[in-house]
Motif scaffolding. Structure first.
Motif, PDB file in Angstrom:
ATOM      1  N   THR A  88      18.595 -17.270  54.989  1.00 21.34           N
ATOM      2  CA  THR A  88      17.764 -17.396  53.788  1.00 21.34           C
ATOM      3  C   THR A  88      17.075 -18.755  53.739  1.00 21.34           C
ATOM      4  O   THR A  88      15.872 -18.855  53.432  1.00 21.34           O
ATOM      5  CB  THR A  88      18.629 -17.208  52.531  1.00 21.34           C
ATOM      6  OG1 THR A  88      19.194 -15.896  52.542  1.00 21.34           O
ATOM      7  CG2 THR A  88      17.815 -17.398  51.261  1.00 21.34           C
ATOM      8  N   ALA A  89      17.823 -19.805  54.047  1.00 19.99           N
ATOM      9  CA  ALA A  89      17.260 -21.155  53.996  1.00 19.99           C
ATOM     10  C   ALA A  89      16.132 -21.319  55.002  1.00 19.99           C
ATOM     11  O   ALA A  89      15.040 -21.815  54.673  1.00 19.99           O
ATOM     12  CB  ALA A  89      18.357 -22.185  54.256  1.00 19.99           C
ATOM     13  N   VAL A  90      16.357 -20.894  56.237  1.00 22.41           N
ATOM     14  CA  VAL A  90      15.321 -21.025  57.262  1.00 22.41           C
ATOM     15  C   VAL A  90      14.090 -20.217  56.896  1.00 22.41           C
ATOM     16  O   VAL A  90      12.941 -20.693  56.998  1.00 22.41           O
ATOM     17  CB  VAL A  90      15.874 -20.583  58.636  1.00 22.41           C
ATOM     18  CG1 VAL A  90      14.747 -20.510  59.669  1.00 22.41           C
ATOM     19  CG2 VAL A  90      16.946 -21.555  59.114  1.00 22.41           C
ATOM     20  N   GLY A  91      14.299 -18.982  56.437  1.00 25.56           N
ATOM     21  CA  GLY A  91      13.165 -18.151  56.063  1.00 25.56           C
ATOM     22  C   GLY A  91      12.357 -18.744  54.934  1.00 25.56           C
ATOM     23  O   GLY A  91      11.107 -18.694  54.952  1.00 25.56           O
ATOM     24  N   THR A  92      13.028 -19.326  53.944  1.00 26.36           N
ATOM     25  CA  THR A  92      12.328 -19.926  52.807  1.00 26.36           C
ATOM     26  C   THR A  92      11.535 -21.155  53.225  1.00 26.36           C
ATOM     27  O   THR A  92      10.371 -21.341  52.816  1.00 26.36           O
ATOM     28  CB  THR A  92      13.341 -20.314  51.702  1.00 26.36           C
ATOM     29  OG1 THR A  92      14.036 -19.136  51.285  1.00 26.36           O
ATOM     30  CG2 THR A  92      12.625 -20.925  50.517  1.00 26.36           C
ATOM     31  N   ILE A  93      12.117 -21.999  54.050  1.00 27.56           N
ATOM     32  CA  ILE A  93      11.427 -23.210  54.500  1.00 27.56           C
ATOM     33  C   ILE A  93      10.187 -22.856  55.316  1.00 27.56           C
ATOM     34  O   ILE A  93       9.102 -23.440  55.138  1.00 27.56           O
ATOM     35  CB  ILE A  93      12.386 -24.094  55.327  1.00 27.56           C
ATOM     36  CG1 ILE A  93      13.494 -24.652  54.419  1.00 27.56           C
ATOM     37  CG2 ILE A  93      11.638 -25.232  55.997  1.00 27.56           C
ATOM     38  CD1 ILE A  93      14.653 -25.266  55.184  1.00 27.56           C
ATOM     39  N   LEU A  94      10.304 -21.858  56.170  1.00 34.76           N
ATOM     40  CA  LEU A  94       9.149 -21.460  56.983  1.00 34.76           C
ATOM     41  C   LEU A  94       8.068 -20.806  56.138  1.00 34.76           C
ATOM     42  O   LEU A  94       6.873 -21.046  56.336  1.00 34.76           O
ATOM     43  CB  LEU A  94       9.607 -20.495  58.089  1.00 34.76           C
ATOM     44  CG  LEU A  94      10.547 -21.078  59.148  1.00 34.76           C
ATOM     45  CD1 LEU A  94      10.952 -20.012  60.149  1.00 34.76           C
ATOM     46  CD2 LEU A  94       9.896 -22.259  59.854  1.00 34.76           C
TER      47      LEU A  94
END
Length: 408
Positions: A396-402
């Motif tokens: 979730t964190a990686v997807g949101t940052i990207l």
């Protein structure tokens, strides 16, 4: 009855006193003395550097990659129980400075166990990591001391150097040869100061090389291990333990209890004679109220939990590595982490602020570092790789940052 002996209504109700001066006219308050603040505020806004307090609720729905809770212990039941139990037993506050009434058996126990865990002879607990750095730098130097300070050091070390009134040479970041050059030719007392893990980019200092340089020049080494304790070394014993320097007679460390240990406060670790010297001379220790018992109790519980679950340190480093690999693979400029801090560069201060705000709107809390908090002037998102993050949360964190990343 003679007239002059009769009761007088006038005498009884209006005392005969000398004429009193009239009351001064009220002074007119003026804010002109602080008009310069408006100018400074406007300059901050133009530069995109306005900072705002944002109180969080107790049950925040955000996924937290912004705090310094590296091991996820701030809300651990055992840590909370340790804090609450200490408050019930010892009271809400320390009631005074450590040298008067502010030292409890709890503080002494924390110091003993913290020093043993990190591999040092003794420890001294203070009210914050900031106070610990001020204490260590100012008490171990004088006007004749030569301090060599890394350009990337935390503000508390910088302020300690300034307050010491010693001659300070600021050297290029993580450069032992620059330290060697700065120490050359000085015959008196000398002290090199550095973070173990730098809070902006998450890179580690070359501690073994720095220690060799200091010993060749007869200088002491002071290391702020705020971001190393709980993450680096065997079972999270810190960067000094990882470097084989813990407990050495010419090395002093400072730590904070507010990051991996999930509580609040700071400590200085080192030889017993150094700690005794600080007790007698460090102003930020002598003249400050002792650490609240609840904070000491929470930190002690967290320390014991870490001692029993050393895999937490390994997991924090694993999460940091995974975040870095995935973000850089997607094309973002992220610095390879040496501990639990993952730094992702932004094109500008304004875009960094917008990026962090967009992440928050999407349910993810991330740190945002901008000048003057960053020594190189490059704005960043700062991510905390917590040991308790699940794989789903990492996704979730990686997807949101990207998804929220600015162009350019």
């Amino acid at each position: 009855m003679p007239q002059d002996s009769a009761p007088s209504l006038l005498r009884d109700t209006v005392p005969m006193t000398p004429d009193e001066p009239s009351a001064p006219a009220p002074r007119q308050a003026s804010g002109a003395a602080f008009d310069w603040i408006d100018t400074a505020r406007a300059e901050r806004r133009r530069a995109g550097l306005v900072r705002t307090l944002r109180p969080r609720p107790a049950d925040s729905p955000l996924l937290d990659l912004a705090s310094n809770d590296y091991l996820g212990l701030a809300r651990h039941p055992e840590v909370i129980h340790g804090a609450a139990g200490a408050a019930y037993r010892w009271g809400a506050g320390a009631t005074g400075s450590r040298l008067v009434t502010g030292s409890t058996e709890l503080h002494a126990q924390l110091e003993t166990e913290l020093a043993a865990f990190c591999g040092f002879e003794a420890a001294l607990v203070l009210s914050s990591g900031y106070a610990a750095n001020l204490a260590a730098v100012t008490a171990l130097t004088d006007r004749a001391t030569h301090i060599v300070s890394d350009a990337g050091n935390h503000a508390s070390l910088i302020d300690g150097c300034r307050l010491s009134r010693a001659r300070t040479a600021v050297v290029p970041h993580a450069d032992p040869e620059a330290v060697r050059t700065a120490l050359t030719g000085h015959d008196g007392r000398a002290l090199a100061v550095t973070d173990s893990v730098f809070s902006v980019d998450g890179d580690a200092a070359p501690l073994p090389d720095l220690a060799d340089v200091c010993r060749a020049r007869g200088a002491a080494l002071l290391v702020d291990d705020a971001h190393g304790l709980g993450v680096l070394g065997d079972g999270g014993r810190g960067a000094l333990a990882a470097a084989g320097l813990a407990g050495d007679g010419d090395v002093v460390a400072t730590v904070t209890l507010s990051k991996s240990l999930g509580s609040q406060g700071g400590a200085v670790l080192g030889p017993a004679r150094v700690i005794e010297h600080l007790v007698n001379t460090a102003r930020s220790f002598i003249f400050d109220t002792g650490l609240a018992p609840a904070a000491a109790g929470g930190a002690l519980a967290a320390l014991r939990l870490l001692r029993g679950e050393p895999q937490r340190a390994t997991r924090a480093r694993q999460v940091a590595g995974e975040l870095h690999v995935r973000l850089t693979a997607a094309g973002l400029a992220a610095v390879r982490p040496d501990a639990a801090v993952v730094s992702v560069r932004a094109p500008s201060p304004e875009q960094a602020v917008r990026w962090a705000a967009d992440c928050r709107a999407a349910g993810l809390a991330v740190g945002c570092f901008r000048p003057p908090s960053v020594p190189d002037g490059i704005s960043r998102l700062r991510l905390t790789a917590r040991a308790d993050l699940t794989e789903t949360q990492i996704d979730t964190a990686v997807g949101t940052i990207l998804a929220t990343a600015p162009e350019g």
